[in-house]
Scaffold this active site. Structure first.
Site, PDB file in Angstrom:
ATOM      1  N   THR A 296       3.640 -25.724  22.697  1.00 51.95           N
ATOM      2  CA  THR A 296       2.569 -24.947  21.809  1.00 51.95           C
ATOM      3  C   THR A 296       2.994 -25.022  20.529  1.00 51.95           C
ATOM      4  OG1 THR A 296       3.957 -22.808  21.713  1.00 51.95           O
ATOM      5  CG2 THR A 296       2.586 -23.185  23.567  1.00 51.95           C
ATOM      6  N   ASP A 297       2.030 -24.930  19.583  1.00 51.83           N
ATOM      7  CA  ASP A 297       2.142 -24.490  18.045  1.00 51.83           C
ATOM      8  C   ASP A 297       2.824 -23.253  17.847  1.00 51.83           C
ATOM      9  OD1 ASP A 297       2.449 -24.743  15.398  1.00 51.83           O
ATOM     10  OD2 ASP A 297       0.174 -25.398  15.368  1.00 51.83           O
ATOM     11  N   TRP A 298       3.414 -23.074  16.915  1.00 47.98           N
ATOM     12  CA  TRP A 298       4.455 -21.754  16.552  1.00 47.98           C
ATOM     13  C   TRP A 298       3.796 -20.604  16.922  1.00 47.98           C
ATOM     14  CZ3 TRP A 298       6.732 -25.799  17.595  1.00 47.98           C
ATOM     15  CH2 TRP A 298       8.274 -25.885  17.384  1.00 47.98           C
TER      16      TRP A 298
END
Length: 859
Positions: free
Chosen positions: A770-772
């Site tokens: 995932t992105d952060w």
């Protein structure tokens, strides 16, 4: 165990960086690569004979970016290099005499006051560096370059040539605006240029911006004799520009976007992001008609077309041959430097005009390209541009097929999308199915897409066919064949990962699909690393002591590694100081250094390469590989396994705040550029890229809540195509999903994207992360649904992720084997990283099965 086996274990880690602040040979070598990349990415938009300039000439230099040249974007795309070469320094190093240094010194004072005011505003609004909202406030408050004072006769001191630098800052989490001082020129910029055009014989404009701005009036102003788009050129931008201005380097960059006469000419001008006041639902009404596909299909005249760029010399391009088999088309061409004075490079671009009898298609599409070596006057080079049959295919949503329809495919070559010559016809007698796929990401509501008049498109194709026949162009029979995806056999690494996964407890399995939260990294978005100070984060180390499977480090960003320049540590307690987000952002501008008793210093100076758009404007795949190798060398030096780059989202609209990180409006160009960078990085042992943001991350405002609403055809042909090319061509170690939703589903929760498209269709072998903070309260993604979708790793991780996944397992919403599958894929890649002494270039294990089996027994 023999000697070789003993060297195959887990690598013993030391502190990242070096103890000496002295400039290293690696820094010097990589800065030279950065300079060449910046130079080849400069696009000469206008030149009425004033360029090149004589070195040593006296010139006047003005504008916000004169001494405060913007090297790159803000946020995760930033790089903390040792120093950055401004345009002022670059010109002075090249021998130019500058008359306006008092004006520049005055601007410097204004700049630093504005910076301090901006800093205080962010600290006050966020509640301070340690506050939860600090990064959100920072990234949404883009720093605006201040105005300089009025230009006077004294500043000019009789100089007949003036350079004026127009600069714009852009970054993540905020889109740009179609207003003065952003997309449009400010009143101060207009007044400064009016004065210079009155007072100076020659005026040259330098565009130092992360993306397009409106330059129509500059292009049409006869007193402005030259204009160069340098973008955000990295740490060596000043030297690269001086190289281009003096003719040491002949500009060879080409635009990777269409520049419009007016912002309103873009098909989504009124509905993009905040333009219509709706940040929740982003309607992709333009469908497949993005960039030149729209301008060419709807007859809209651009200011500068896609692929455009001037040179100091001229070139002739002649098609020599066209050949095709069922899988590949190849166009051979001879390129001659027909000028008399300057050497230079040219880019051959191959486009195809597709038949319009079935699906309505764009007027033309880029199918392939190649850049020549540097050619002296009169010198020529033969090159071949090859592309797969799928480059000619379109997606039929009703049948879930990629097809090449029957008809005539007219091949054109040239050096921009509007400067082309027809060279031959591929004749397809019957429809060919290139690939049968499953439908993905269905629309949940009606969407009215743009479409050109089919009869007009058909007339245009017939006219081109007629011209081709009259000119006697070759007609080649072409029978495209179905694309074959060669599935890789199960490797020894995968077997080892599977065996270990079976032994892990539920708690260990859950911990592995979440970033390393036990070290507090959840509190620092994008600067969470502990092993490597300033790195973006780490995978869990829960298995290291018991099973010998360490966590691995990863670092931003697309223009190079984003680490802290310097940190200190206690050699006795091993405690690290000065490594948080305040030190990672803006070169430590927000940090408050405190001396720790007994601390020792370590240095991590990284190379700030040109931003993605500038790299793309080189159209130079071997150079992109070289850039990738340079980054890989730094990854080894700083012990970073995964580089969170390249960014490869489509330039759908020029106001996207993060366009600087991305390559182009064209998916084929984006895909091959990302593949080249990936090949460069992954030619080094144990390190890899993370292509991002998967997918449709085309706006920054409300990026975690925006729903990209689009047809499956537009999704596949435009927004996934580049990712598909990069995966099939280079197999990156990782993919990062985006924040946004696609047709109502967050990408990190999308089984269609992560499993159906990436793994089943493209045979992706790596890790999907995932992105952060996408599973945080404001993120929208559900942790257990990430796992179920095949998104293997949640970053940076938080305590709530563990509880959510555990409850889903207990309720049966998440299957145990789905969790195991994520862990197995993650371990398979971890075993191939630089955390192990035995690491080799990624996916090269097929040739060394015995050696790897021995390694797997050892670990």
């Amino acid at each position: 165990m023999n000697g070789r086996g003993k060297n195959m274990g887990k690598r013993v880690r030391a502190f990242s960086g070096c103890s000496s602040p002295v400039r290293t040979k690696r820094e010097q070598k990589n800065s030279e690569i950065a300079r060449r990349a910046a130079g080849e990415g400069i696009v000469l938009l206008k030149n009425e004979g004033v360029l090149p300039l004589s070195s040593g000439k006296t010139i006047a230099l003005f504008g916000a970016g004169a001494a405060r040249t913007i090297k790159g974007g803000t946020g995760s795309g930033d790089v903390n290099e040792r120093e950055s070469v401004s345009i002022l320094k670059g010109l002075k190093d090249a021998g130019f005499q500058i008359t306006s240094e008092k004006w520049i010194a005055d601007y410097d004072e204004r700049f630093w006051k504005a910076r301090q005011d901006w800093k205080q505003e962010i600290l006050q609004e966020s509640g301070g560096i340690g506050a939860a909202d600090f990064f959100q406030v920072y990234s949404s408050h883009v720093f605006l370059m201040p105005n300089g004072r009025e230009i006077t006769e004294e500043d000019l001191q009789g100089a007949d040539t003036a350079l004026y630098v127009i600069s714009r800052i852009a970054g993540e989490n905020a889109d740009r605006f179609a207003q003065s001082g952003d997309y449009y020129l400010s009143e101060r910029e207009k007044e400064d240029l009016r004065v210079l055009c009155e007072k100076c014989l020659h005026v040259i404009v330098i565009l130092n911006a992360g993306g397009q701005i409106d330059v129509k009036e500059l292009a049409e102003n006869p007193r402005i004799e030259a204009m160069l788009f340098i973008g955000q050129p990295g740490m060596e931008g000043g030297h690269a520009l001086a190289d281009a201005l003096t003719g040491r380097l002949t500009p060879s960059g080409k635009l990777t976007d269409t520049w419009a006469n007016a912002y309103e000419d873009f098909p989504n001008a009124d509905i993009f992001s905040h333009q219509n006041g709706d940040l929740e639902a982003e309607q992709y009404e333009e469908g497949i008609y993005v960039g030149y596909r729209y301008f060419d299909s709807f007859g809209v005249e651009p200011l500068y077309p896609f692929g455009f760029g001037l040179s100091y010399t001229n070139f002739k391009i002649r098609c020599d041959r066209i050949c095709a088999d069922g899988q590949t088309v190849s166009v051979g061409a001879t390129v001659e430097n027909s000028g008399d004075v300057f050497s230079g490079k040219e880019i051959v671009q191959v486009y195809c005009v597709c038949p319009q009898n079935g699906l309505v298609k764009e007027a033309k599409r880029l199918c392939g390209f190649a850049k020549t070596r540097r050619l002296s006057p009169g010198e020529s080079q033969r090159i071949a541009v090859s592309f797969p049959a799928k480059a000619l295919a379109s997606y039929d949503m009703k049948r879930s097929l990629w097809i090449v329809e029957a008809g005539s495919y007219i091949l054109q070559i040239g050096n921009s999308s509007r400067n082309l010559t027809s060279v031959g016809v591929l004749r397809v007698e019957k429809e060919a199915v290139i690939e049968k796929v499953s439908p993905i990401c269905p629309l949940r509501s009606a969407l009215q897409e743009l479409a050109p008049a089919k009869d007009a498109m058909q007339r245009r194709v017939r006219q081109l066919e007629k011209q081709a026949k009259e000119e006697g162009l070759p007609v080649i029979s072409f029978a495209p064949q179905e694309e074959i995806i060669r599935r890789r056999p199960v490797s020894a690494y995968e077997k080892k990962a599977a065996a270990l996964t079976e032994k892990l407890t539920k708690e260990e399995l859950i911990a592995m699909v979440i970033g390393e939260v036990t070290k507090g990294q959840s509190s620092a978005l994008g600067a969470s690393g502990v092993k490597v100070p300033g790195a973006a984060g780490e995978t869990s180390g829960i298995l290291e002591e018991k099973w010998g499977a360490p966590g691995v480090s990863m670092a931003d960003g697309p223009a190079g590694l984003r680490l802290v320049k310097k940190y200190s540590y206690n050699p006795d307690t091993k405690e690290v100081y000065g490594a948080g987000i305040s030190h990672a952002l803006e070169g430590g501008f927000f940090a408050e250094d405190e001396e720790e008793e007994g601390a020792q210093a370590r240095y991590q100076y990284c190379t700030a390469m040109p931003v993605g758009t500038v790299l793309a404007q080189t159209w130079n795949l071997p150079l992109m590989e070289e850039v990738g190798k340079a980054i890989a060398v730094e990854m080894h030096e700083f012990k970073v396994a995964w580089w969170l780059a390249p960014g490869m989202n489509i330039h759908r609209n020029p106001l996207c705040g993060r366009n600087f990180e991305y390559y182009s409006e064209d998916p084929l160009l984006s895909g091959f550029l990302a593949a080249a960078v990936t090949k460069g990085v992954q030619s080094m042992p144990g390190v890899g890229t993370t292509i991002k943001h998967f997918a449709c991350n085309n706006q920054e405002d409300n990026r975690k809540g925006s729903d990209s609403i689009l047809s499956e055809r537009a999704l596949r042909e435009i927004y996934l195509r580049g990712f598909e090319i990069a995966v099939k061509t280079a197999q990156p170690m990782a993919i990062m999903t985006s924040y946004n939703l696609i047709n109502g589903v967050h990408t990190a929760n999308s089984f269609d994207l992560c499993t159906v498209a990436a793994r089943q269709e493209w045979d992706f072998q790596g890790v999907i992360m995932t992105d952060w903070t996408t599973t945080y309260a404001d993120g929208g993604s559900v942790p257990w649904k990430c796992v179920a979708a095949g998104n293997d790793l949640i970053m940076p991780g938080c305590a709530g992720d563990f509880e959510n996944i555990e409850k889903a397992l207990e309720s049966g919403a998440l299957k145990y084997e789905e969790l195991q599958g994520c862990v197995q894929r993650l371990l398979t890649v971890i075993y191939q990283t630089l955390e192990f002494e035995s690491c080799r270039p990624y996916l090269s294990e097929m040739k060394r099965e015995d050696e790897i089996n021995e390694f797997c027994e050892y670990v």
